[in-house]
Motif scaffolding. Structure first.
Motif, short mmCIF file in Angstrom:
data_model
loop_
_atom_site.label_atom_id
_atom_site.label_comp_id
_atom_site.label_asym_id
_atom_site.label_seq_id
_atom_site.Cartn_x
_atom_site.Cartn_y
_atom_site.Cartn_z
N TRP A 184 0.83 -1.20 0.00
CA TRP A 184 0.00 0.00 0.00
C TRP A 184 0.86 1.25 0.00
CZ3 TRP A 184 -0.34 3.84 3.74
CH2 TRP A 184 -1.40 4.76 3.59
N LYS A 185 1.98 1.22 0.70
CA LYS A 185 2.85 2.38 0.77
C LYS A 185 3.49 2.72 -0.57
CE LYS A 185 5.70 2.88 4.07
NZ LYS A 185 6.83 2.61 4.97
N GLN A 186 3.57 1.76 -1.47
CA GLN A 186 4.19 2.02 -2.77
C GLN A 186 3.25 2.69 -3.76
OE1 GLN A 186 7.47 1.48 -3.10
NE2 GLN A 186 7.37 0.80 -0.96
N LEU A 187 1.97 2.80 -3.41
CA LEU A 187 0.98 3.40 -4.31
C LEU A 187 1.16 4.92 -4.34
CD1 LEU A 187 -2.13 1.31 -3.22
CD2 LEU A 187 -0.71 0.99 -5.26
N PRO A 188 0.57 5.61 -5.33
CA PRO A 188 0.66 7.07 -5.39
C PRO A 188 0.19 7.71 -4.09
CG PRO A 188 -0.23 6.22 -7.43
CD PRO A 188 -0.13 5.05 -6.49
N ALA A 189 0.74 8.87 -3.78
CA ALA A 189 0.50 9.52 -2.49
C ALA A 189 -0.97 9.83 -2.24
CB ALA A 189 1.34 10.79 -2.38
N ASP A 190 -1.69 10.26 -3.28
CA ASP A 190 -3.10 10.61 -3.11
C ASP A 190 -3.94 9.34 -3.00
OD1 ASP A 190 -2.53 13.29 -3.22
OD2 ASP A 190 -2.85 13.44 -5.38
N ASP A 191 -4.70 9.23 -1.93
CA ASP A 191 -5.56 8.07 -1.72
C ASP A 191 -6.99 8.57 -1.56
OD1 ASP A 191 -6.97 5.81 -0.76
OD2 ASP A 191 -5.15 5.02 0.18
N PRO A 192 -7.93 8.09 -2.38
CA PRO A 192 -9.32 8.55 -2.26
C PRO A 192 -9.98 8.11 -0.96
CG PRO A 192 -9.19 6.70 -3.79
CD PRO A 192 -7.78 7.10 -3.47
N ARG A 193 -9.43 7.10 -0.30
CA ARG A 193 -10.01 6.60 0.94
C ARG A 193 -9.45 7.38 2.13
NH1 ARG A 193 -9.28 1.92 -2.19
NH2 ARG A 193 -11.23 0.78 -2.55
N ALA A 194 -10.31 7.53 3.14
CA ALA A 194 -9.89 8.23 4.36
C ALA A 194 -9.27 7.29 5.38
CB ALA A 194 -11.09 8.95 4.99
N GLY A 195 -9.42 6.00 5.17
CA GLY A 195 -8.85 5.04 6.11
C GLY A 195 -9.12 3.62 5.68
N TYR A 196 -8.58 2.68 6.46
CA TYR A 196 -8.72 1.25 6.16
C TYR A 196 -8.97 0.48 7.45
CZ TYR A 196 -6.79 2.25 1.55
OH TYR A 196 -6.59 2.74 0.29
N ARG A 197 -9.89 -0.47 7.36
CA ARG A 197 -10.13 -1.38 8.48
C ARG A 197 -9.30 -2.64 8.30
NH1 ARG A 197 -15.38 0.80 7.79
NH2 ARG A 197 -16.10 1.83 9.72
N VAL A 198 -8.92 -3.22 9.42
CA VAL A 198 -8.21 -4.49 9.42
C VAL A 198 -8.94 -5.44 10.37
CG1 VAL A 198 -5.99 -3.45 8.86
CG2 VAL A 198 -6.62 -3.75 11.25
N ARG A 199 -8.83 -6.72 10.09
CA ARG A 199 -9.49 -7.72 10.94
C ARG A 199 -8.58 -8.08 12.10
NH1 ARG A 199 -10.32 -13.35 11.57
NH2 ARG A 199 -8.82 -13.89 9.94
N ARG A 200 -9.10 -7.89 13.30
CA ARG A 200 -8.34 -8.23 14.50
C ARG A 200 -8.72 -9.63 14.96
NH1 ARG A 200 -8.34 -4.46 19.84
NH2 ARG A 200 -10.52 -5.14 19.90
N ARG A 201 -7.72 -10.48 15.15
CA ARG A 201 -7.93 -11.85 15.60
C ARG A 201 -7.35 -11.99 17.00
NH1 ARG A 201 -5.53 -17.46 13.04
NH2 ARG A 201 -7.30 -18.81 13.58
N THR A 202 -8.15 -12.48 17.93
CA THR A 202 -7.78 -12.48 19.33
C THR A 202 -7.33 -13.85 19.81
OG1 THR A 202 -9.28 -10.64 19.82
CG2 THR A 202 -8.64 -12.06 21.66
N ARG A 203 -6.27 -13.85 20.61
CA ARG A 203 -5.77 -15.08 21.21
C ARG A 203 -6.07 -15.05 22.70
NH1 ARG A 203 -2.65 -19.09 19.35
NH2 ARG A 203 -1.47 -20.35 20.83
N PHE A 204 -6.62 -16.14 23.20
CA PHE A 204 -7.02 -16.21 24.61
C PHE A 204 -6.96 -17.65 25.08
CE2 PHE A 204 -10.53 -16.17 27.90
CZ PHE A 204 -9.84 -15.42 28.83
N LEU A 205 -6.39 -17.86 26.24
CA LEU A 205 -6.28 -19.20 26.84
C LEU A 205 -5.61 -20.20 25.88
CD1 LEU A 205 -9.64 -19.63 28.80
CD2 LEU A 205 -7.38 -18.98 29.68
N GLY A 206 -4.57 -19.73 25.20
CA GLY A 206 -3.76 -20.63 24.39
C GLY A 206 -4.23 -20.92 22.99
N ARG A 207 -5.29 -20.25 22.52
CA ARG A 207 -5.73 -20.50 21.14
C ARG A 207 -6.36 -19.26 20.54
NH1 ARG A 207 -10.48 -24.29 19.70
NH2 ARG A 207 -10.48 -22.90 17.92
N TRP A 208 -6.43 -19.24 19.22
CA TRP A 208 -7.10 -18.14 18.52
C TRP A 208 -8.61 -18.34 18.61
CZ3 TRP A 208 -4.26 -14.12 17.59
CH2 TRP A 208 -2.89 -14.28 17.32
N ILE A 209 -9.30 -17.25 18.92
CA ILE A 209 -10.76 -17.31 19.03
C ILE A 209 -11.35 -16.99 17.67
CG2 ILE A 209 -12.78 -16.35 20.19
CD1 ILE A 209 -10.89 -17.95 22.02
#
Length: 259
Positions: free
Chosen positions: A97-122
């Protein structure tokens, strides 16, 4: 080429923050840490990895994260919590993404957060469907919300990155319970200010609904004992929030300041 400042807020995070900082190497053009007067070795660890460390009294989650964004050297901000790590795929997507042209029409990006608890991914429960807006243009987005459950709100189109943000949350049930007092207190204060009130039907019905929503509807049973634990703890959290709300409306506890 796009430049990105990574920001992290900390307070007594010596056990977790180094993993977050090292995951940013080669991705962030600047790493900025805003520390809230930690009493452990957090600041020393951060100074080994970050470009800047600002020490500042704690003013609440939203205010502290917004301050960090405002102090960043670049307009594009990547915000991580101290217990989060960029997964390998997300690192590569951010580099591309950083290699793309400086102007970005989007104001932001969401990412999927994956949580680990009690020794495993939920992979189920409400902890699994967790998309977070963490990469944003601070000219078109900012941190909003109450004392807890703060989030970035953008004025414009928001995209998605498919890589995973790894969330190494509570190391144990004891750590979760230790945080429960603070989070339920702050969540109750936010609810009270919005006009919410506790009643015995809500106190009786909301916790079992929360358990059923996580364990049955969101199939938490597929995550085994950790899935059962998450479902129970979510119900307990709702119960404590309602009790704290009852204390506020009865005048039994003063409204808290920022968390």
């Amino acid at each position: 080429m796009r430049k990105v400042s990574a920001t992290i807020i900390t307070r007594d995070e010596e056990a977790k923050v180094e993993r977050a900082l090292t995951s940013l190497a080669g991705v962030a053009d600047e790493i900025l840490v805003v520390d809230s007067l930690s009493r452990d070795s957090t600041v020393e660890i951060c100074r080994r990895h970050a470009d800047r460390v600002i020490e500042r009294a704690w003013l609440g989650y939203r205010a502290q994260k917004q301050f960090a964004a405002e102090q960043a050297a670049f307009d594009w901000v990547l915000s991580l919590d101290a217990d989060e790590v960029l997964g390998p795929d997300l690192r590569e997507q951010l580099k591309a993404w950083k290699q793309l042209p400086a102007d970005d029409p989007r104001a932001g990006y969401r990412v999927r957060r994956r949580t680990r608890f009690l020794g495993r991914w939920i992979d189920h429960t409400s902890w699994a469907s967790d998309w977070q807006l963490r990469l944003f243009d601070r000219r078109r987005a900012s941190w909003q919300g109450g004392r807890v459950h703060e989030s970035v709100r953008a004025a414009g189109e928001v995209g998605r990155l498919e890589g995973v943000l790894e969330h190494y949350t509570y190391e144990s049930v004891s750590e979760y319970l230790a945080q429960l007092e603070n989070f339920s207190r702050l969540a109750a204060a936010d609810a009270f200010e919005r006009g919410r009130r506790c009643s015995w039907p809500r106190l009786l019905l909301l916790p079992p609904w929360e358990f059923g929503r996580n364990f049955l509807l969101a199939r938490g049973f597929l995550d085994g004992v950790p899935g059962l634990a998450v479902s129970v703890l979510c119900a307990v959290s709702v119960f404590f929030k309602q009790l704290k709300l009852y204390e506020l409306q009865q005048g039994l506890a003063p409204p808290p300041e920022e968390g």
